[in-house]
Design a protein around this motif. Sequence first.
Motif, PDB file in Angstrom:
ATOM      1  N   LYS A   1      37.843  61.932  25.669  1.00 36.98           N
ATOM      2  CA  LYS A   1      38.740  63.072  25.496  1.00 36.98           C
ATOM      3  C   LYS A   1      37.957  64.381  25.494  1.00 36.98           C
ATOM      4  N   LYS A   2      38.632  65.440  25.922  1.00 37.07           N
ATOM      5  CA  LYS A   2      38.040  66.770  25.828  1.00 37.07           C
ATOM      6  C   LYS A   2      37.934  67.183  24.358  1.00 37.07           C
ATOM      7  N   LYS A   3      37.186  68.243  24.104  1.00 35.04           N
ATOM      8  CA  LYS A   3      36.913  68.676  22.735  1.00 35.04           C
ATOM      9  C   LYS A   3      37.615  70.002  22.445  1.00 35.04           C
ATOM     10  N   ALA A   4      38.406  70.027  21.371  1.00 36.86           N
ATOM     11  CA  ALA A   4      39.061  71.263  20.929  1.00 36.86           C
ATOM     12  C   ALA A   4      38.599  71.582  19.518  1.00 36.86           C
ATOM     13  N   LEU A   5      38.175  72.817  19.297  1.00 36.09           N
ATOM     14  CA  LEU A   5      37.705  73.240  17.980  1.00 36.09           C
ATOM     15  C   LEU A   5      38.531  74.433  17.504  1.00 36.09           C
TER      16      LEU A   5
END
Length: 276
Positions: free
Chosen positions: A62-66
Amino acid sequence: MLRKAAWLLASMVILLSSVAAAAETSANNNLLVAADSKASGEYAFTQCRALQGKPFDTSSTKKKALIVGDSYGCDFLNSVLENKYLQDYQIRLRFIPYSCQTVVGDNSDKFIDAKDRAFCAQPERADSLERAKAQIQEADLVIFSARWKPEIAQELPQTIHQLGLKPQQKVVVVGSKFFGKITVRQYLRMSAEERKALQNEVDSAEAQKINASLAQHLGQSVVFVDPHSLVCGNDASCPVFTDDLNLISYDGRHLTKEGARYVGKMLFEHSALGQM
């Protein structure tokens, strides 16, 4: 025959009155539960605490969201989770308390009140942009969401620049919000129609002026989302209840569970967040 018809009519009136009374009692109970600052406050921060400072899973595809922010960042996180948005991302959060908002660089302390500096310097109690910088640079999507102090909002474009983000990283800034004073006793005396139409007068300086400054200065590379405009319009007043008569905010600033669901839909269905 007439007597039977009259009896049936009276029975229907009593039944409808009972149903209406039960619905009103249920609505009032829901209102009291949502307005409980202890219970709603616990809800507001539970997911925040679970994700605070947690590293990304390097084995995940999965992509990373912060999400980076204060308690308003927690509200944004809840809005995402309640509506199951950003499911293509692994979501993490860096919590920087309102009193610890700062900029990047050697002079960052001057943006923190002297009385708060000892607290903000403790990593176990308060995060910072400097400590979060490496994870910010690692994320595919960085979302800054806070109850912005005016001086921090003014410095935010330069702060984002100094974080050293790459061109392929998506950056979103979520503006401030304020729903005015919450007066539960008043609401308990109101009908459903009155609650649905209720608008709270709010101080325009609380959110609108800060958001206008952010919108003007952030630049084209940053997606700016204005919660106040999306939820309240351009007026100096905001709804107190959702369309289905659930309390949006328990204290005027932070969202109830139903409020998170309601505001999240506003943000993602009516802004560029929907394409993330």
